[in-house]
Design a protein around this motif. Structure first.
Motif, PDB file in Angstrom:
ATOM      1  N   LEU A 274       0.833  -1.211   0.000  1.00  0.00           N
ATOM      2  CA  LEU A 274       0.000   0.000   0.000  1.00  0.00           C
ATOM      3  C   LEU A 274       0.866   1.258   0.000  1.00  0.00           C
ATOM      4  CD1 LEU A 274      -2.723  -1.119   2.585  1.00  0.00           C
ATOM      5  CD2 LEU A 274      -2.930  -1.060   0.083  1.00  0.00           C
ATOM      6  N   GLU A 275       1.962   1.230   0.755  1.00  0.00           N
ATOM      7  CA  GLU A 275       2.817   2.416   0.843  1.00  0.00           C
ATOM      8  C   GLU A 275       3.689   2.561  -0.408  1.00  0.00           C
ATOM      9  OE1 GLU A 275       2.471   4.705   3.167  1.00  0.00           O
ATOM     10  OE2 GLU A 275       0.931   3.507   4.186  1.00  0.00           O
ATOM     11  N   ASP A 276       4.292   1.478  -0.863  1.00  0.00           N
ATOM     12  CA  ASP A 276       5.167   1.566  -2.046  1.00  0.00           C
ATOM     13  C   ASP A 276       4.384   2.013  -3.281  1.00  0.00           C
ATOM     14  OD1 ASP A 276       7.306   0.735  -0.536  1.00  0.00           O
ATOM     15  OD2 ASP A 276       7.475  -1.265  -1.425  1.00  0.00           O
ATOM     16  N   TYR A 277       3.128   1.586  -3.375  1.00  0.00           N
ATOM     17  CA  TYR A 277       2.312   1.952  -4.537  1.00  0.00           C
ATOM     18  C   TYR A 277       1.426   3.158  -4.263  1.00  0.00           C
ATOM     19  CZ  TYR A 277       4.118  -1.889  -7.236  1.00  0.00           C
ATOM     20  OH  TYR A 277       4.961  -2.711  -7.936  1.00  0.00           O
ATOM     21  N   ASN A 278       1.689   3.799  -3.123  1.00  0.00           N
ATOM     22  CA  ASN A 278       1.046   5.074  -2.827  1.00  0.00           C
ATOM     23  C   ASN A 278      -0.483   5.015  -2.894  1.00  0.00           C
ATOM     24  OD1 ASN A 278       1.172   7.757  -2.117  1.00  0.00           O
ATOM     25  ND2 ASN A 278       1.213   8.473  -4.242  1.00  0.00           N
ATOM     26  N   TYR A 279      -1.046   3.951  -2.318  1.00  0.00           N
ATOM     27  CA  TYR A 279      -2.507   3.835  -2.204  1.00  0.00           C
ATOM     28  C   TYR A 279      -3.028   5.047  -1.430  1.00  0.00           C
ATOM     29  CZ  TYR A 279      -6.910   2.205  -0.086  1.00  0.00           C
ATOM     30  OH  TYR A 279      -8.199   2.093   0.365  1.00  0.00           O
ATOM     31  N   GLN A 280      -4.011   5.713  -2.002  1.00  0.00           N
ATOM     32  CA  GLN A 280      -4.498   6.950  -1.377  1.00  0.00           C
ATOM     33  C   GLN A 280      -5.886   6.818  -0.772  1.00  0.00           C
ATOM     34  OE1 GLN A 280      -3.001   9.897  -0.677  1.00  0.00           O
ATOM     35  NE2 GLN A 280      -1.142   8.780  -1.228  1.00  0.00           N
TER      36      GLN A 280
END
Ligand code: GLT
Ligand code: MN
Ligand code: MN
Ligand code: MN
Length: 386
Positions: A274-280
């Protein structure tokens, strides 16, 4: 440190902290937090928002006057605390009328009511500014496959979602729908049992662009699947509209454990994804405190979910900055192919180059990949010794 802030986008369902500890074998053990109490408690802990089923807020048999009173009290609590309602959903599973499903029931009277009830839940959600509408078809399934044609059920499911998308468009609601899969419980078998199955259904809808998924850790794990992989597929498809965080032992009844309380490694890779792919989107906790807890235990539970996420987020940063790990990853993932003209896309040149490709099969097959070392380093990060 590890204190949640609004920017962290943590949300809870009213049904999570409102859970009184009832289970199929036992009575309630505590007073759950009422909607207004939940808003104040969660705001104090640093959550961003609160989500609800229509009937978590307004009882199914409330009179219009009761509805108005409840809505205005709830609105006041939200205004006082600044808490948001990013997501709304509908209960198509609690009332006896839904004992054989809502959208997929054999009875057209029930199907029509299920769609009507969902529209009303969408209206209610919009009163509080909800942007995402979750559909969890907990009763859409069967015990007796002789009684319900599963192909028909799929068609009815599609028909209902198509109707609701058109309703959202007609009202200018701008909802994004998020379909939540679960393999079983409360039905013996639930239709569209996994996130992947939901993604398949979405591609057959009239408005696939309005519909994504709401994967839940526990549900994928109940199916014996790797949650991180399910979420990755949803992300790749641009369909991760929402996520339900909790925990679960594999192969057990639906446990709704505190996030990260059972499978720390899987939780770590989920947070990393979630963080690496910048889930917003929202980070929604769909879990409840253990039945052993009183109201103070519910507060500990709520805090624990958010704190564990933030700790894992820091571990992700540490992993991504660890020189030894990054060097290993470079070695594992940074292999080069020396084959001019070939780029993994089909074309005449690419094909020609590939036909002339020669590889030392035995040598490459004998190379070690070093995953043991990488995995041990990951464990050492998680155990806090690096
Ligand atoms: C229910 C279920 C959850 C769903 C909720 C939304 S209700 O508690 O166990 O997984 O997300 O309908
Ligand atoms: Mn859920
Ligand atoms: Mn669940
Ligand atoms: Mn559950």
């Amino acid at each position: 440190k590890f204190i949640p802030k609004k920017e962290d986008r943590f949300t809870f369902g009213l049904w999570t902290v409102g859970n009184p500890g009832r289970d199929p074998f036992g009575l309630p053990v505590r007073e759950g937090f009422s909607p207004v109490e939940a808003v104040h408690m969660l705001a104090e802990l640093g959550a961003y928002g609160v989500n609800f089923h229509d009937n978590d807020l307004v009882p199914i048999d409330a009179t219009p006057a009761e509805r108005d009173r409840i809505v205005s009290e709830f609105r006041r609590a939200l205004e006082e605390t600044g808490l948001k309602v990013p997501m709304a959903t509908v209960s198509l599973f609690t009332d006896p009328i839904f004992k054989d499903g809502g959208f997929t029931s054999n009875d057209p009277r029930v199907r029509a009511y299920a769609i009507q009830k969902t529209m009303q839940a969408m209206d209610l959600g919009k009163e509080f500014g909800a942007e995402t509408f979750v559909l969890w078809g907990g009763r859409e399934g069967s015990e007796v496959d002789a009684g319900k044609d599963a192909v028909e059920a799929t068609k009815r499911y599609r028909e209902a979602i198509n109707f609701l998308c058109e309703y959202s468009i007609s009202q200018n609601y701008g909802y994004k729908f998020a379909l939540e899969a679960k393999p079983n419980e409360p039905r013996a078998d639930i239709y569209m049992p996994t996130t992947g199955a939901m993604l398949g259904l979405i591609s057959t809808l009239d408005h696939p662009e309005l519909v994504g998924v709401n994967p839940e850790v526990a549900h994928e794990r109940m199916a014996g699947l790797n949650f991180y992989h399910a979420v990755a597929q949803a992300l790749d498809a641009g369909k991760l509209f929402h996520i339900d965080l909790n925990d679960q032992k594999m192969g057990r009844f639906d446990q709704d454990l505190r996030f990260g309380s059972d499978g720390i490694k899987e939780a770590f890779f989920l947070v990393k994804l979630l963080e690496d792919y910048n889930y917003q989107g929202m980070l929604h906790f769909d879990a409840h405190a253990l039945r052993t807890e009183d109201r103070q235990g519910v507060i500990e539970f709520a805090k624990g979910n958010m704190k564990t996420y933030l700790i894992l987020k820091e571990k992700v940063k540490q992993f991504n900055e660890d020189k030894e790990i990054q060097a290993l990853l470079q070695e594992i993932q940074g292999k080069k192919l020396d084959l001019p003209g070939f780029d993994f896309k089909f074309s005449a040149d690419s094909l020609k180059a590939l036909k002339g490709y020669e590889i030392d099969r035995a040598a490459v097959g004998a190379e070690g990949i070093n995953y043991e070392r990488l995995d041990q380093l990951t464990i050492e990060i998680l155990l806090g010794v690096r």
